[in-house]
Design a protein around this motif. Structure first.
Motif, mmCIF file in Angstrom:
data_model
loop_
_atom_site.group_PDB
_atom_site.id
_atom_site.type_symbol
_atom_site.label_atom_id
_atom_site.label_comp_id
_atom_site.label_asym_id
_atom_site.label_seq_id
_atom_site.Cartn_x
_atom_site.Cartn_y
_atom_site.Cartn_z
ATOM 1 N N ILE A 153 -2.766 12.240 6.867
ATOM 2 C CA ILE A 153 -3.935 11.631 6.083
ATOM 3 C C ILE A 153 -3.597 10.114 6.172
ATOM 4 O O ILE A 153 -2.813 9.722 5.548
ATOM 5 C CB ILE A 153 -4.347 12.157 4.907
ATOM 6 C CG1 ILE A 153 -4.110 13.871 4.983
ATOM 7 C CG2 ILE A 153 -5.762 11.839 4.282
ATOM 8 C CD1 ILE A 153 -5.319 14.666 5.766
ATOM 9 N N GLY A 154 -4.624 9.600 7.067
ATOM 10 C CA GLY A 154 -4.722 7.977 6.797
ATOM 11 C C GLY A 154 -5.771 7.350 6.032
ATOM 12 O O GLY A 154 -5.619 6.952 4.769
ATOM 13 N N ARG A 155 -7.052 7.558 6.536
ATOM 14 C CA ARG A 155 -8.375 6.782 6.081
ATOM 15 C C ARG A 155 -8.434 7.445 4.466
ATOM 16 O O ARG A 155 -9.006 6.769 3.732
ATOM 17 C CB ARG A 155 -9.338 7.251 6.767
ATOM 18 C CG ARG A 155 -10.741 6.476 6.730
ATOM 19 C CD ARG A 155 -11.493 6.532 7.781
ATOM 20 N NE ARG A 155 -11.715 7.437 8.798
ATOM 21 C CZ ARG A 155 -12.220 8.723 8.575
ATOM 22 N NH1 ARG A 155 -13.267 8.844 7.743
ATOM 23 N NH2 ARG A 155 -11.936 9.854 9.353
ATOM 24 N N ALA A 156 -8.429 8.662 4.202
ATOM 25 C CA ALA A 156 -8.912 9.153 2.905
ATOM 26 C C ALA A 156 -7.780 8.731 1.838
ATOM 27 O O ALA A 156 -8.100 8.865 0.709
ATOM 28 C CB ALA A 156 -8.823 10.763 3.123
ATOM 29 N N ILE A 157 -6.806 8.285 2.265
ATOM 30 C CA ILE A 157 -5.870 7.559 1.287
ATOM 31 C C ILE A 157 -5.680 6.180 1.131
ATOM 32 O O ILE A 157 -5.728 5.705 0.106
ATOM 33 C CB ILE A 157 -4.383 8.268 1.509
ATOM 34 C CG1 ILE A 157 -4.217 9.431 1.267
ATOM 35 C CG2 ILE A 157 -3.491 7.298 0.813
ATOM 36 C CD1 ILE A 157 -2.924 10.271 1.475
ATOM 37 N N PRO A 205 10.055 -2.883 10.518
ATOM 38 C CA PRO A 205 10.198 -3.802 9.554
ATOM 39 C C PRO A 205 9.379 -3.055 8.401
ATOM 40 O O PRO A 205 9.935 -3.492 7.271
ATOM 41 C CB PRO A 205 9.485 -4.778 10.197
ATOM 42 C CG PRO A 205 8.796 -4.387 11.262
ATOM 43 C CD PRO A 205 9.575 -3.283 11.811
ATOM 44 N N LYS A 206 8.314 -2.393 8.514
ATOM 45 C CA LYS A 206 7.826 -1.788 7.209
ATOM 46 C C LYS A 206 8.954 -0.779 6.523
ATOM 47 O O LYS A 206 8.943 -1.002 5.252
ATOM 48 C CB LYS A 206 6.521 -0.845 7.580
ATOM 49 C CG LYS A 206 5.740 -0.527 6.444
ATOM 50 C CD LYS A 206 4.533 0.290 7.087
ATOM 51 C CE LYS A 206 3.718 -0.649 7.934
ATOM 52 N NZ LYS A 206 2.363 0.088 8.354
ATOM 53 N N ILE A 207 9.540 0.012 7.491
ATOM 54 C CA ILE A 207 10.616 1.034 6.811
ATOM 55 C C ILE A 207 11.500 0.195 5.786
ATOM 56 O O ILE A 207 11.723 0.539 4.635
ATOM 57 C CB ILE A 207 11.137 2.014 7.781
ATOM 58 C CG1 ILE A 207 10.106 2.775 8.153
ATOM 59 C CG2 ILE A 207 12.232 2.750 7.041
ATOM 60 C CD1 ILE A 207 10.557 3.533 9.557
ATOM 61 N N ALA A 208 12.040 -1.003 6.471
ATOM 62 C CA ALA A 208 12.875 -1.598 5.640
ATOM 63 C C ALA A 208 12.285 -2.368 4.536
ATOM 64 O O ALA A 208 12.971 -2.100 3.434
ATOM 65 C CB ALA A 208 13.533 -2.724 6.584
ATOM 66 N N ALA A 209 11.035 -2.890 4.505
ATOM 67 C CA ALA A 209 10.407 -3.526 3.438
ATOM 68 C C ALA A 209 10.212 -2.686 2.248
ATOM 69 O O ALA A 209 10.382 -2.843 1.111
ATOM 70 C CB ALA A 209 9.324 -4.321 3.970
ATOM 71 N N VAL A 210 9.817 -1.441 2.725
ATOM 72 C CA VAL A 210 9.430 -0.592 1.683
ATOM 73 C C VAL A 210 10.727 -0.051 1.036
ATOM 74 O O VAL A 210 10.579 0.296 -0.243
ATOM 75 C CB VAL A 210 8.837 0.831 2.196
ATOM 76 C CG1 VAL A 210 8.460 1.961 1.335
ATOM 77 C CG2 VAL A 210 7.128 0.345 2.845
ATOM 78 N N ALA A 245 0.830 -1.081 0.175
ATOM 79 C CA ALA A 245 -0.145 0.018 -0.089
ATOM 80 C C ALA A 245 0.821 1.328 -0.049
ATOM 81 O O ALA A 245 0.501 2.195 -0.676
ATOM 82 C CB ALA A 245 -0.987 -0.110 1.191
ATOM 83 N N VAL A 246 1.688 1.136 0.766
ATOM 84 C CA VAL A 246 2.885 2.348 0.820
ATOM 85 C C VAL A 246 3.748 2.645 -0.572
ATOM 86 O O VAL A 246 3.575 3.734 -1.190
ATOM 87 C CB VAL A 246 3.893 2.142 2.019
ATOM 88 C CG1 VAL A 246 5.189 3.309 1.867
ATOM 89 C CG2 VAL A 246 3.251 2.160 3.002
ATOM 90 N N ALA A 247 3.805 1.535 -1.177
ATOM 91 C CA ALA A 247 4.287 1.709 -2.546
ATOM 92 C C ALA A 247 3.568 2.378 -3.573
ATOM 93 O O ALA A 247 3.984 3.082 -4.250
ATOM 94 C CB ALA A 247 5.111 0.403 -2.952
ATOM 95 N N GLU A 248 1.992 1.721 -3.365
ATOM 96 C CA GLU A 248 1.152 2.245 -4.386
ATOM 97 C C GLU A 248 1.077 3.933 -4.113
ATOM 98 O O GLU A 248 0.975 4.780 -5.168
ATOM 99 C CB GLU A 248 -0.214 1.629 -4.057
ATOM 100 C CG GLU A 248 -0.464 0.341 -4.633
ATOM 101 C CD GLU A 248 -1.762 -0.113 -4.640
ATOM 102 O OE1 GLU A 248 -2.531 0.745 -4.929
ATOM 103 O OE2 GLU A 248 -2.039 -1.207 -3.841
ATOM 104 N N ALA A 249 1.063 4.380 -3.090
ATOM 105 C CA ALA A 249 0.871 6.021 -2.712
ATOM 106 C C ALA A 249 2.347 6.448 -3.201
ATOM 107 O O ALA A 249 2.273 7.523 -3.607
ATOM 108 C CB ALA A 249 1.024 5.803 -1.057
#
Length: 231
Positions: free
Chosen positions: A222-226, A68-73, A46-50
């Motif tokens: 902004i979280g939910r709106a994205i 771990p998310k920062i490393a994966a992204v 999802a982060v990559a899509e944004a």
């Protein structure tokens, strides 16, 4: 079309349009508002899509989820030729997570005590750590943050440190049905920042960010709106 049917790219475009309209109403340049996509509970894909949709700044609330998310992204971004994201710690920071957070995030938003400033100073090494002081403008018992009357003293304390740099203020407005009800909170924080000579204002989320922009927000979270509703 429902939020579930729209893509992250579509939602990002919609949020940017809303930011632009709020800036127009306030006579501001949209370039003065940084969009932070809050990706807590959403995975690297999802982060990559944004990222692919042009978002460069991302916020996380919990250090243990973020690392771990920062490393994966970083890996996904490199594979796809996407720019490296800039990470913001936007949640409450526990002092025992300060060292890890300082090494992983570009800026820490929720600094709410001089004790935490001391911990960051001791663990900074040779780095300068940019921070925002969190202010509990509405005086909610369930929220963290300095009382408005204590901000000047906290800022003076921080300015006596060598490794921590206060760049602005941050707040979370109380949940309200009408975003207009949050306006006094944002207006008070903006006035406090001016009094203190601080430039950055992190305020406004999905339900109230347009009002926050009209009152001077330079960062909106902004979280939910994205990303859509969280499970």
């Amino acid at each position: 079309m429902t939020a579930a049917m729209t893509s992250i790219a579509d939602r990002v475009a919609g949020v940017r349009q809303r930011i632009a309209r709020a800036c127009e109403r306030a006579g501001r340049d949209p370039g003065g508002v940084r969009l932070i996509a809050v990706s807590k509970t959403f995975g690297p894909e999802a982060v990559a899509e944004a990222l692919a949709a042009g978002v460069t700044d991302f916020g996380e609330n919990r250090v243990q989820e973020a690392l771990p998310k920062i490393a994966a992204v970083a890996g996904v971004a490199a594979e796809r030729g996407l720019p490296a994201p800039r990470w913001h710690m936007v949640g409450h920071l526990q002092s025992n997570k300060a060292r890890a957070a300082a090494g992983a995030f570009a800026i820490l938003h929720g600094i709410d005590s001089t004790r935490l400033l001391d911990v960051l100073e001791r663990t900074a090494g040779d780095r300068i750590i940019p921070v925002l002081l969190e202010v509990n403008v509405a005086g909610e018992a369930t929220k963290y943050g300095f009382a408005p009357d204590d901000v000047a003293a906290a800022l003076a304390y921080a300015r006596g440190l060598s490794r921590v740099r206060v760049e602005g203020l941050m707040t979370v407005a109380p949940p309200v049905r009408d975003p207009e009800e949050a306006r006094p909170v944002f207006r008070q924080l903006a006035g406090l920042a001016r009094e203190c000579g601080l430039r950055e204002l992190s305020m406004g989320m999905t339900g109230d960010f347009e009002v926050a922009i009209e009152e001077g927000a330079t960062m909106v979270r902004i979280g939910r709106a994205i990303f859509g509703e969280r499970a």
